[in-house]
Design an enzyme around this catalytic site. Structure first.
Site, PDB file in Angstrom:
ATOM      1  N   CYS A   9       0.883  -1.280  -0.175  1.00 30.45           N
ATOM      2  CA  CYS A   9      -0.087   0.012   0.009  1.00 30.45           C
ATOM      3  C   CYS A   9       1.072   1.154   0.017  1.00 30.45           C
ATOM      4  O   CYS A   9       0.420   2.377  -0.658  1.00 30.45           O
ATOM      5  CB  CYS A   9      -0.930   0.022   1.257  1.00 30.45           C
ATOM      6  N   GLU A  36      -4.247   3.329  -7.874  1.00 32.98           N
ATOM      7  CA  GLU A  36      -3.449   2.351  -7.270  1.00 32.98           C
ATOM      8  C   GLU A  36      -3.508   1.359  -8.075  1.00 32.98           C
ATOM      9  O   GLU A  36      -4.515   0.804  -8.200  1.00 32.98           O
ATOM     10  CB  GLU A  36      -3.833   2.144  -5.836  1.00 32.98           C
TER      11      GLU A  36
END
Lengths: 487, 293
Positions: free
Chosen positions: A301, A398
């Site tokens: 992440c 992302e």
């Protein structure tokens, strides 16, 4: 007498295979749920396969928990909280957590091998990062159990009750440690759900918890997909939800708890800027860029997925970066020399490939390393894109894979504006040898973790968590206690 | 014939200026039979203008030294002390007894002084140097959250505002607040205090109007980082929490009951509106093996 060997400098020296043995591990064919200190068959009567993404072979069958199962787990956690855990002295509580830490250390090799088999991550990382950090997390928080008053001056911290925890597939055991250790140290009991594609090391952790003699029901472990998670989030007798995963799911969870008294910690997505100035130590910076984006196949992440290079050193950095990418070994996660392992699942590989296509369609220039890929399994070469813009989807969104988007900048103000122009704010990296510039940049980044002249470093004493849509609450360190306490 | 009295026009406070609401509307809150005045009925557009002002000013306010922020909060208290009588009169006009009003004003001054003192201290209480196992220097310290929206307590005209904004300002945030609907007078007079206290224009933006019209716009605005709701209305709380999810605003629900109680003097209220940032840097180990990087 043979010919004397000659040294060849113009061809690649390939490393001999160095596979880690899997003979010593102990895997059952089928894993049931771990509830109330017992292995119980799921009320759903359903099991799903967990596979090795490097070979596509089934490793084990794993129980799928439904609402009834989650209810059983919450009841067990509540009972344990009321009858045992909340009555135990804090010092004794800590000693149980110390035991878990020690047992993980003792079984470290088995944990790292299974972690690599189930998730595709290279053995070098599971052995040197995931497993030792997981043990260290338990060890660190164990000591907090009887010292909580010192963490919050003028307060009398109290546990919340039952914590529901949902973890991702990228660091299964480590994320379990990040969740369970502070929850137990602060006096809560736990219902935790592993990710769908990586349930095994959590059930190995259940074995550790059993042999540590932890009172039944203090930690309950279930497996399943989104519906299992929803059952935890929506259970009325859960006091706390801790979630690590995508921003999309994080928002669904946050909406679901509106109108309840559940506290939440959300550790969500990111699109971190990694900024290289012309006065940076460029060779180290290149190592940091590589580690920033290709660590754990980019399934991180806080991955440094947006690279910003100062224009004056762009050509040099890109040349060094491509050279270094070419030397990365992609393949068998069990080989100790492998740098990049298997993509965690077929589904995730599909997402990454889609984004690579999007990047090409948006007119970006792609570069990939040229290595061979194994025939079976899910693989993606380390990839970088140049000629991208702030509005490119591969810059905004992302990807959660080994894909780097490279941009350039001229001035400090320009790069600060570009770096912060994202709904995410989990982490950032800054590379320069000038101290005052480091502190200017680190203080201006809207991000919860800033690595200066380093990247992707983790430690149990170091708080981790995001700004903005990367979530809220911190995990790790003194600050990681607060989300599990009423002050 | 007596002198014709000059009546005060209450306007809103955005970006350090006192505009009328762009909507051109007004409402007339009452104390029993008595009208308090014609008060601006702010609109969505006013909310947006106020957020823009708060965002633009954020770097200026957050960029001041902590010591300077401390002096400015102290200055607000000084200005408020100097205009005590005006606030007491307004509170009485809005229904307080004389002694209640006096207590509320004094408590407001003291609360500002309390938080003025925290500006350059809370980060020392909430920070840590983290003894990581690798060769890195690592520390965690609070930073301002950004722009905070505030729904002020309905039952209190002055102390409710001061108790809400003092910790938010001490933390280095800028804010947009909606004053008490039925007791809005002190909010605007307090804006005059702020305006003469070296608080950069745009740091605090004050709107008056109806909660039912504005709460959704305040909670859904995508450029707001935090939300402080002072009250107990569950329907409003649910609305705020639902809409805040869209950009993951950090929501604090604070009933702020018994406002005079010193329990409301706490650095943990500042902690509600900061972000913890952890910074790493390698330490060179001269003579040891391995690179510090």
């Amino acid at each position: 007498m043979g010919k004397s060997p000659t040294l060849e400098f113009d061809s690649k020296w390939n490393l001999s295979p160095a596979p880690e043995s899997t003979g010593h591990i102990n895997l059952k064919e089928q894993y049931d749920l771990f509830i109330g200190g017992k292995w119980v068959k799921p009320a759903s009567k359903k099991y799903f396969d967990t596979i090795n993404p490097a070979t596509e072979k089934v490793l084990a069958k794993v129980a799928e928990a439904n609402e009834k199962d989650v209810n059983r787990a919450v009841l067990a956690a509540r009972k344990a909280y009321n009858e045992v855990w909340s009555k135990l002295s804090a010092g004794e509580r800590g000693k149980y957590i110390y035991r878990i830490a020690r047992l993980i250390q003792e079984r470290a090799r088995e944990f790292s091998v299974i972690e690599s088999m189930d998730g595709g991550k290279v053995i070098r990382e599971s052995r040197d990062v995931d497993v030792p950090l997981a043990a260290a997390h338990f060890f660190y928080y164990a000591g907090w159990a009887d010292k909580l008053k010192y963490a919050f001056p003028n307060r009398n911290p109290q546990p919340l009750g039952v914590a529901g925890q949902i973890i991702p597939w990228n660091f299964p055991l480590l994320m379990a440690a990040w969740k369970i250790a502070p929850a137990l140290a602060t006096g809560n009991t736990v219902v935790i759900k592993s990710a769908e594609t990586t349930p095994l090391t959590l059930y190995k952790l259940a074995e550790v918890i059993e042999s540590a003699g932890l009172p039944p029901g203090v930690v309950n472990i279930v497996s399943g997909a989104g519906e299992t998670g929803a059952a935890i989030v929506n259970h009325p007798d859960v006091n706390k939800i801790a979630f690590t995963g995508s921003t999309g799911v994080g928002k669904i969870i946050q909406r679901a708890v509106v109108g309840t008294n559940k506290k939440t910690t959300l550790e969500l997505g990111g699109k971190a800027a990694n900024i290289v100035f012309e006065d940076a130590p460029l060779d180290q910076a290149v190592e940091g860029i590589i580690n920033g984006i290709y660590f754990n196949q980019g399934h991180v992440c806080c991955a440094g997925s947006r690279l910003f290079i100062q224009e004056s050193v762009k050509d040099t950095v890109l040349r060094k970066l491509r050279d270094r990418m070419e030397s990365l070994i992609v393949g068998d996660p069990m080989d100790k020399n492998t740098d990049i392992g298997a993509i965690n699942s077929k589904e995730q590989l599909g997402i990454i490939k889609k984004y690579i296509e999007v990047g090409k369609k948006e007119g970006a220039t792609m570069y990939q390393n040229s290595c061979d890929l194994p025939k079976k399994g899910y693989w993606c070469r380390p990839t970088l894109f140049t000629n991208v813009s702030q509005s490119s989807r591969i810059v905004q969104e992302e990807i959660f894979g080994p894909v780097l988007a490279v941009q350039t900048f001229r001035t400090i103000d320009e790069v600060i504006a570009k770096a912060n122009n994202s709904p995410y704010g989990l982490s950032a990296g800054v590379w320069t040898d000038k101290g005052s510039k480091i502190f200017n940049l680190t203080s201006q980044m809207k991000a919860g973790i800033v690595w200066a002249n380093s990247y992707n470093k983790f430690d149990p004493t170091s708080p981790f968590g995001g700004y903005k849509e990367s979530g809220f609450g911190r995990e790790g360190g003194l600050h990681g206690l607060k989300p599990y306490l009423n002050l | 014939m007596g002198r014709v009295e000059i009546m005060k026009t209450y306007k809103i406070y955005i970006g350090g200026a006192f505009p009328r609401t762009e909507s051109g509307r007004y409402y007339t809150p009452m104390n029993g039979e008595k009208a308090l005045g014609n008060i601006c009925l702010s609109s969505r557009k006013d909310v947006r203008n106020a957020v823009v002002a708060a965002r633009v000013t954020h770097n200026k306010w957050a960029g001041k030294s902590a010591a300077n922020r401390s002096q400015i909060l102290y200055r607000i208290a000084e200005m408020l002390e100097g205009r005590k009588n005006q606030f007491i009169a307004e509170l009485i006009l809005q229904g307080s007894t004389k002694s209640q009003a006096a207590k509320e004003v004094i408590a407001s001054v003291d609360r500002l002084i309390y938080y003025a003192g925290w500006c350059d201290k809370f980060s020392q209480v909430f920070s840590s140097v983290n003894p990581v196992a690798s060769a890195h220097f690592n520390f965690t310290a609070p930073e301002p959250m950004g722009v905070v929206s505030i729904i002020c307590k309905e039952e209190s005209g002055l102390l409710g505002i001061v108790s809400a904004i003092a910790p938010v300002l001490a933390g280095g945030n800028t804010c947009v607040l909606l004053a008490s609907e039925q007791r809005p007078l002190c909010a605007i007079t307090f804006a005059e205090v702020l305006n003469s206290s070296d608080v950069p224009g745009g740091t605090v933006n004050i709107l008056t109007g109806k909660r039912s019209e504005l709460i959704e716009h305040m909670a859904s605005h995508m450029d707001v980082n935090g939300f402080l709701y002072c009250g107990t209305d569950n329907e409003e709380i649910n609305t705020v929490q639902q809409l805040a999810v869209e950009n993951l605003k950090r929501v604090t629900i604070s009933p702020l009951e018994d406002l005079l109680n010193e329990d409301h003097n706490t650095p943990y209220y500042i902690d509600d509106f900061v972000e913890m940032k952890t910074t790493w840097h390698p330490i060179e180990k001269i003579g040891a093996t391995g690179s510090g990087y």
